[in-house]
Write a protein that holds these residues in place. Structure first.
Motif, short mmCIF file in Angstrom:
data_model
loop_
_atom_site.label_atom_id
_atom_site.label_comp_id
_atom_site.label_asym_id
_atom_site.label_seq_id
_atom_site.Cartn_x
_atom_site.Cartn_y
_atom_site.Cartn_z
N ALA A 54 0.86 -1.19 0.00
CA ALA A 54 0.00 0.00 0.00
C ALA A 54 0.89 1.23 0.00
O ALA A 54 1.96 1.22 0.61
N GLY A 83 13.56 -0.66 3.35
CA GLY A 83 13.56 -0.66 4.80
C GLY A 83 13.24 -2.06 5.30
O GLY A 83 13.49 -3.05 4.61
N ARG A 84 12.66 -2.16 6.52
CA ARG A 84 12.28 -3.48 7.04
C ARG A 84 10.98 -3.95 6.37
O ARG A 84 10.91 -5.05 5.84
N SER A 86 9.17 -1.37 4.44
CA SER A 86 8.83 -0.32 3.48
C SER A 86 9.85 -0.21 2.35
O SER A 86 11.00 -0.64 2.49
N LEU A 116 2.27 -5.57 2.86
CA LEU A 116 1.15 -5.89 3.78
C LEU A 116 0.94 -7.40 3.88
O LEU A 116 1.09 -8.13 2.89
N ARG A 121 -1.67 -5.45 7.61
CA ARG A 121 -0.66 -4.88 8.52
C ARG A 121 0.73 -5.05 7.89
O ARG A 121 0.92 -5.92 7.03
C1 LIG Z 1 0.51 1.21 5.56
C2 LIG Z 1 0.05 0.99 7.00
C3 LIG Z 1 -0.45 -0.42 7.21
C4 LIG Z 1 1.29 1.24 7.90
O1 LIG Z 1 0.86 1.10 9.23
P1 LIG Z 1 1.74 1.73 10.40
O2 LIG Z 1 1.07 1.38 11.68
O3 LIG Z 1 2.05 3.16 10.10
O4 LIG Z 1 3.07 0.87 10.30
P2 LIG Z 1 4.48 1.12 10.94
O5 LIG Z 1 4.50 2.31 11.86
O6 LIG Z 1 4.92 -0.22 11.48
O7 LIG Z 1 5.39 1.50 9.67
C5 LIG Z 1 5.63 0.55 8.67
C6 LIG Z 1 6.69 1.09 7.75
O8 LIG Z 1 6.19 2.22 7.05
C7 LIG Z 1 7.05 3.32 7.24
N1 LIG Z 1 6.20 4.53 7.27
C8 LIG Z 1 5.06 4.71 7.99
N2 LIG Z 1 4.58 5.94 7.74
C9 LIG Z 1 5.43 6.53 6.88
C10 LIG Z 1 5.48 7.81 6.26
N3 LIG Z 1 4.55 8.74 6.50
N4 LIG Z 1 6.50 8.08 5.42
C11 LIG Z 1 7.45 7.16 5.15
N5 LIG Z 1 7.47 5.91 5.71
C12 LIG Z 1 6.46 5.62 6.57
C13 LIG Z 1 7.73 3.06 8.57
O9 LIG Z 1 8.95 3.78 8.64
C14 LIG Z 1 7.95 1.57 8.47
O10 LIG Z 1 9.04 1.29 7.62
P3 LIG Z 1 10.18 0.15 7.95
O11 LIG Z 1 9.47 -1.07 8.46
O12 LIG Z 1 10.83 -0.11 6.62
O13 LIG Z 1 11.10 0.75 8.95
C15 LIG Z 1 -1.09 1.99 7.42
O14 LIG Z 1 -0.53 3.30 7.55
C16 LIG Z 1 -2.19 2.03 6.38
O15 LIG Z 1 -2.97 1.09 6.25
N6 LIG Z 1 -2.26 3.14 5.62
C17 LIG Z 1 -3.23 3.24 4.52
C18 LIG Z 1 -2.60 2.69 3.22
C19 LIG Z 1 -3.50 2.97 2.07
O16 LIG Z 1 -4.67 2.71 2.12
N7 LIG Z 1 -2.91 3.57 1.01
C20 LIG Z 1 -3.66 4.11 -0.10
C21 LIG Z 1 -4.17 3.12 -1.04
S1 LIG Z 1 -3.01 1.92 -1.54
#
Ligand SMILES: CC(C)(COP(=O)(O)OP(=O)(O)OC[C@H]1O[C@@H](n2cnc3c(N)ncnc32)[C@H](O)[C@@H]1OP(=O)(O)O)[C@@H](O)C(=O)NCCC(=O)NCCS
Length: 128
Positions: A54, A83-84, A86, A116, A121
């Motif tokens: 996503a 990243g891990r 991302s 995901l 998640r």
């Molecule tokens: C994507 C999603 C599951 C991440 O959940 P989260 O609780 O923020 O997850 P985490 O905090 O564990 O972060 C996961 C990774 O994303 C990165 N990340 C989170 N927010 C970020 C941001 N604003 N900018 C850059 N990287 C970001 C973190 O650094 C982490 O990277 P790493 O594992 O490589 O170190 C959640 O934010 C989500 O569902 N967002 C909506 C996605 C969506 O619908 N997109 C549009 C349609 S595709």
């Protein structure tokens, strides 16, 4: 961004905008370009993550020159950082314009995707 940034790379998408994609100035809507960038970078991210991803962030976007209706649009995208869970994907959009096939840099951006799992998640990226 210059043409040199995409030297040696193959475009992920090659598309031609349609009349419905034009705004009142005769230029292509920024939202249409964004959509193509999201599609192209999503293909690269999904391939790298070997599964669902996503878009979590659009960190940077720059519109360098207007896109015109007759342009052939090439969207390049590649992994800039792993990243891990991302991936940061660099995107460059280049127009091929006119009978001389002039190459014009239009837009660039950096989109971040998260791999995901089945519960939507974050999931660790597969080993390279
Ligand atoms: C994507 C999603 C599951 C991440 O959940 P989260 O609780 O923020 O997850 P985490 O905090 O564990 O972060 C996961 C990774 O994303 C990165 N990340 C989170 N927010 C970020 C941001 N604003 N900018 C850059 N990287 C970001 C973190 O650094 C982490 O990277 P790493 O594992 O490589 O170190 C959640 O934010 C989500 O569902 N967002 C909506 C996605 C969506 O619908 N997109 C549009 C349609 S595709």
């Amino acid at each position: 961004m210059t043409i040199d940034n995409v030297k040696g790379r193959e475009p992920i998408l090659r598309v031609v905008p349609q009349p419905r994609d034009i705004n009142a100035n005769g230029h292509i809507f920024g939202g249409w370009i964004l959509s193509q960038m999201d599609i192209a970078s999503g293909i690269v991210a999904q391939r790298e993550a070997r599964g669902a991803v996503a878009t979590v962030a659009v960190d940077r976007m720059e519109f360098i020159a207007p896109m015109l209706l007759q342009d052939l649009v090439s969207v390049y995208a590649w992994v800039e950082r792993r990243g891990r869970t991302s991936l940061a994907i660099r995107i460059a959009v280049i127009a091929t314009r006119g009978v001389d096939e002039e190459k014009i840099p239009l837009t660039e951006g950096l989109f971040t995707f998260v791999a995901l799992d089945e519960n939507h998640r974050p999931r660790p990226l597969p080993e390279k």
